[in-house]
Design a protein around this motif. Structure first.
Motif, mmCIF file in Angstrom:
data_model
loop_
_atom_site.group_PDB
_atom_site.id
_atom_site.type_symbol
_atom_site.label_atom_id
_atom_site.label_comp_id
_atom_site.label_asym_id
_atom_site.label_seq_id
_atom_site.Cartn_x
_atom_site.Cartn_y
_atom_site.Cartn_z
ATOM 1 N N ASN A 218 73.697 63.366 84.255
ATOM 2 C CA ASN A 218 73.433 64.610 84.973
ATOM 3 C C ASN A 218 71.944 64.921 84.870
ATOM 4 O OD1 ASN A 218 73.865 66.998 86.361
ATOM 5 N ND2 ASN A 218 74.268 68.162 84.503
ATOM 6 N N PHE A 219 71.287 65.102 86.011
ATOM 7 C CA PHE A 219 69.860 65.426 85.976
ATOM 8 C C PHE A 219 69.562 66.527 86.992
ATOM 9 C CE2 PHE A 219 70.197 62.261 89.297
ATOM 10 C CZ PHE A 219 69.238 62.607 90.237
ATOM 11 N N LYS A 220 68.463 67.239 86.741
ATOM 12 C CA LYS A 220 68.090 68.373 87.585
ATOM 13 C C LYS A 220 67.377 67.924 88.853
ATOM 14 C CE LYS A 220 67.525 71.288 83.475
ATOM 15 N NZ LYS A 220 66.547 72.035 82.638
ATOM 16 N N ARG A 221 66.433 66.987 88.669
ATOM 17 C CA ARG A 221 65.636 66.530 89.807
ATOM 18 C C ARG A 221 64.848 65.301 89.382
ATOM 19 N NH1 ARG A 221 62.649 70.113 87.040
ATOM 20 N NH2 ARG A 221 60.394 69.767 86.875
ATOM 21 N N ILE A 222 64.307 64.580 90.350
ATOM 22 C CA ILE A 222 63.343 63.524 90.049
ATOM 23 C C ILE A 222 61.979 64.195 89.929
ATOM 24 C CG2 ILE A 222 62.164 61.479 90.941
ATOM 25 C CD1 ILE A 222 64.748 60.621 92.240
ATOM 26 N N SER A 223 61.419 64.179 88.740
ATOM 27 C CA SER A 223 60.174 64.903 88.482
ATOM 28 C C SER A 223 58.932 64.062 88.747
ATOM 29 C CB SER A 223 60.152 65.422 87.038
ATOM 30 O OG SER A 223 60.368 64.371 86.121
ATOM 31 N N SER A 224 59.097 62.750 88.806
ATOM 32 C CA SER A 224 57.951 61.888 89.105
ATOM 33 C C SER A 224 58.454 60.570 89.672
ATOM 34 C CB SER A 224 57.128 61.637 87.843
ATOM 35 O OG SER A 224 55.958 60.907 88.144
ATOM 36 N N PRO A 233 41.573 60.619 94.007
ATOM 37 C CA PRO A 233 40.333 61.097 94.632
ATOM 38 C C PRO A 233 39.610 62.185 93.843
ATOM 39 C CG PRO A 233 42.250 61.962 95.771
ATOM 40 C CD PRO A 233 42.756 60.957 94.792
ATOM 41 N N ILE A 234 40.350 62.920 93.002
ATOM 42 C CA ILE A 234 39.732 63.988 92.211
ATOM 43 C C ILE A 234 39.275 63.471 90.849
ATOM 44 C CG2 ILE A 234 40.116 66.237 91.128
ATOM 45 C CD1 ILE A 234 42.105 66.850 93.369
ATOM 46 N N LEU A 235 40.163 62.737 90.168
ATOM 47 C CA LEU A 235 39.828 62.200 88.848
ATOM 48 C C LEU A 235 38.852 61.024 88.936
ATOM 49 C CD1 LEU A 235 43.368 62.260 87.190
ATOM 50 C CD2 LEU A 235 41.536 63.940 86.943
ATOM 51 N N LYS A 236 38.747 60.410 90.128
ATOM 52 C CA LYS A 236 37.845 59.287 90.353
ATOM 53 C C LYS A 236 38.186 58.089 89.465
ATOM 54 C CE LYS A 236 35.430 61.666 93.327
ATOM 55 N NZ LYS A 236 35.547 61.387 94.782
ATOM 56 N N ARG A 237 39.467 57.852 89.309
ATOM 57 C CA ARG A 237 39.897 56.682 88.558
ATOM 58 C C ARG A 237 41.289 56.281 89.021
ATOM 59 N NH1 ARG A 237 42.550 58.483 83.550
ATOM 60 N NH2 ARG A 237 42.591 60.748 83.467
ATOM 61 N N TYR A 238 41.714 55.100 88.538
ATOM 62 C CA TYR A 238 42.995 54.575 88.974
ATOM 63 C C TYR A 238 44.126 55.108 88.108
ATOM 64 C CZ TYR A 238 40.626 51.455 92.154
ATOM 65 O OH TYR A 238 39.875 50.972 93.179
ATOM 66 N N ARG A 239 45.201 55.527 88.775
ATOM 67 C CA ARG A 239 46.379 56.035 88.077
ATOM 68 C C ARG A 239 47.607 55.268 88.555
ATOM 69 N NH1 ARG A 239 45.334 60.721 85.421
ATOM 70 N NH2 ARG A 239 47.078 59.957 84.190
ATOM 71 N N ALA A 240 48.631 55.241 87.742
ATOM 72 C CA ALA A 240 49.883 54.603 88.125
ATOM 73 C C ALA A 240 51.015 55.227 87.325
ATOM 74 C CB ALA A 240 49.824 53.100 87.859
ATOM 75 N N HIS A 241 52.213 55.173 87.885
ATOM 76 C CA HIS A 241 53.417 55.602 87.176
ATOM 77 C C HIS A 241 54.491 54.577 87.500
ATOM 78 C CE1 HIS A 241 57.107 58.102 86.440
ATOM 79 N NE2 HIS A 241 56.402 58.312 85.341
ATOM 80 N N LEU A 242 54.755 53.701 86.529
ATOM 81 C CA LEU A 242 55.574 52.529 86.790
ATOM 82 C C LEU A 242 57.042 52.759 86.459
ATOM 83 C CD1 LEU A 242 53.084 49.826 85.519
ATOM 84 C CD2 LEU A 242 53.303 50.829 87.784
ATOM 85 N N GLY A 243 57.602 53.822 87.018
ATOM 86 C CA GLY A 243 59.008 54.122 86.820
ATOM 87 C C GLY A 243 59.379 55.393 87.552
ATOM 88 N N THR A 244 60.620 55.840 87.360
ATOM 89 C CA THR A 244 61.100 57.088 87.939
ATOM 90 C C THR A 244 61.489 58.025 86.808
ATOM 91 O OG1 THR A 244 61.937 55.975 89.916
ATOM 92 C CG2 THR A 244 62.854 58.140 89.425
ATOM 93 N N ASP A 245 61.022 59.277 86.864
ATOM 94 C CA ASP A 245 61.337 60.271 85.838
ATOM 95 C C ASP A 245 62.437 61.202 86.333
ATOM 96 O OD1 ASP A 245 59.402 59.181 84.282
ATOM 97 O OD2 ASP A 245 57.996 60.855 84.407
ATOM 98 N N TYR A 246 63.479 61.354 85.503
ATOM 99 C CA TYR A 246 64.582 62.259 85.803
ATOM 100 C C TYR A 246 64.538 63.436 84.829
ATOM 101 C CZ TYR A 246 66.543 58.365 88.485
ATOM 102 O OH TYR A 246 66.749 57.348 89.402
ATOM 103 N N ALA A 247 64.232 64.623 85.333
ATOM 104 C CA ALA A 247 64.221 65.809 84.481
ATOM 105 C C ALA A 247 65.658 66.183 84.137
ATOM 106 C CB ALA A 247 63.537 66.966 85.204
ATOM 107 N N ALA A 248 65.928 66.387 82.843
ATOM 108 C CA ALA A 248 67.285 66.713 82.388
ATOM 109 C C ALA A 248 67.206 67.396 81.035
ATOM 110 C CB ALA A 248 68.138 65.449 82.290
ATOM 111 N N ALA A 249 68.276 68.053 80.665
ATOM 112 C CA ALA A 249 68.322 68.773 79.390
ATOM 113 C C ALA A 249 68.332 67.796 78.220
ATOM 114 C CB ALA A 249 69.557 69.660 79.342
ATOM 115 N N THR A 250 67.704 68.186 77.122
ATOM 116 C CA THR A 250 67.733 67.378 75.904
ATOM 117 C C THR A 250 69.176 67.127 75.489
ATOM 118 O OG1 THR A 250 65.617 68.261 75.147
ATOM 119 C CG2 THR A 250 67.057 67.287 73.477
#
Length: 388
Positions: A218-224, A233-250
């Motif tokens: 059970n999860f609330k939403r996909i947070s990332s 473009p703002i940080l002027k560097r390369y970023r990546a997120h190599l997965g899917t984050d599911y926001a859920a209760a502890t």
């Protein structure tokens, strides 16, 4: 001894005094441990922001990385791949101080056609012709069990149209098959890649994924969402997120996405409490930021849907969530692109676009055959020693 030269960024010393070595990242090693072992200031790690510390946890065991040393064995530069698209670059600046950044991987893309007549088996003959076990595995994986490769007979034909990366003279990363034609006892089956999945010539999807739609009860939403190396473009560097984050209760149960074997259970820097499961066909799944594990140990078999841990916020996390990663031959891939539930057929504009690709890919392969063009040069390894 074979030698390979390539341009190093920010190099400030004489090339004659430097030696490049290619090494293997040991299982269980971390970026922090690496810095400490080589007397590089740990501040390079501790001064990273939360996202970059988490990204540093993506270094895969057994991956090849390069180090540049001076005549006194001091490290001058280090290149550590995180994914096919991104690597960690550690170097000395003009003030002789160590710096660390994330940079895009530079590689060449090659599109190749391979044709062969079966002598032994599809897997063995593709490997012996190409020198690539990655290509052999990709062929079997692409058909997703829709044909029985054991029924292939001598003199059956196999044709592949595929793309591979080449870096520092070596084939690099995973291989993308665009078209595959395989005879099984003289009966031909064809598949075509479209929208990150494989379809028969008719436009019907080939097979279904063996992974669960979501690895959490059970999860609330996909947070990332999943992203590869992109320049911020703002940080002027390369970023990546190599997965899917599911926001859920502890404490929310986390489920194994498929049948497999636990190959890591423990803590891993920015990911906190982590569990990794090895599946068939080269797939691995990762579950991070867990609050605790189920009663499991390394080497234990798990089944699809089995509770393996519980959502938490350990490691570099701003709140309780599950970071879910999927890897194919150590390459991070978008979980949402491989987790599919049902077969479906293409319709409308998508079917028209697919038909155009089928025509294009078939023409490329047929031209290669009719002109009797040679197969690609067999993949080969260089010795892991590069001298300047």
């Amino acid at each position: 001894m074979k030698k390979l030269l390539f341009l190093l960024i920010f190099c400030t010393h004489s090339f004659a005094a430097l030696i490049m070595e290619e090494l293997t990242w040991e299982s269980g090693d971390t970026l922090l441990m690496f810095l400490q072992r080589h007397s590089i200031p740990l501040a390079l790690y501790y001064e990273l922001d939360r996202e970059d510390k988490e990204l540093a946890s993506e270094i895969a065991s057994k991956i090849k990385y390069q180090v540049l040393k001076d005549e006194n064995e001091n490290l001058e530069q280090v290149l550590i791949p995180i994914s096919d698209e991104l690597f960690i670059h550690i170097y000395k600046n003009k003030d002789n101080k160590y710096m660390l950044d994330f940079s895009p991987t530079i590689y060449e893309l090659e599109k190749n056609v391979l044709n062969l007549t079966i002598k032994n088996s599809a897997y063995q003959d593709v490997y012996e012709t190409s020198g690539s076990t990655t290509l052999s595995r990709a062929l079997l994986r692409a058909f997703k069990g829709s044909i029985n490769f054991r029924n292939i007979r001598k003199n059956d034909k196999v044709s592949l149209y595929y793309e591979q990366k080449r870096r520092l003279g070596k084939v690099y990363g995973d291989i993308t098959i665009y078209m595959a034609s395989v005879q099984v006892n003289k009966k031909t089956s064809e598949i075509y890649r479209f929208d990150d999945n494989f379809y028969a010539k008719s436009g019907k999807e080939i097979g279904a994924s063996f992974l669960l739609t979501t690895p959490i009860s059970n999860f609330k939403r996909i947070s990332s969402h999943f992203t590869t190396a992109r320049f911020h473009p703002i940080l002027k560097r390369y970023r990546a997120h190599l997965g899917t984050d599911y926001a859920a209760a502890t404490g929310t149960p986390v489920l194994s996405a498929g049948n497999g074997v636990v190959n890591f259970i423990g803590s891993q820097n920015g990911y906190g409490k982590v569990l990794k499961i090895q599946h068939s066909s080269g797939y691995t799944t990762l579950y991070a930021h867990l609050s605790r594990f189920a009663k499991l140990k390394k080497g234990q078999s798990v089944r699809q849907g089995q509770t393996i841990g519980y959502v938490g916020s350990t490691g570099m996390s701003t709140g309780p969530h599950l970071h879910f990663g999927v890897y194919l031959n150590n390459k991070a891939i978008n979980p949402l692109s491989v987790i599919k539930v049902a077969k479906k057929g293409l319709e409308g504009a998508k079917k028209e676009k697919f038909n155009a690709l089928v025509k294009e890919y078939k023409q490329i392969v047929q031209n290669h055959i009719s002109q009797n063009l040679p197969n690609p040069i067999k993949a080969m390894d260089y010795e892991n020693f590069i001298e300047f």
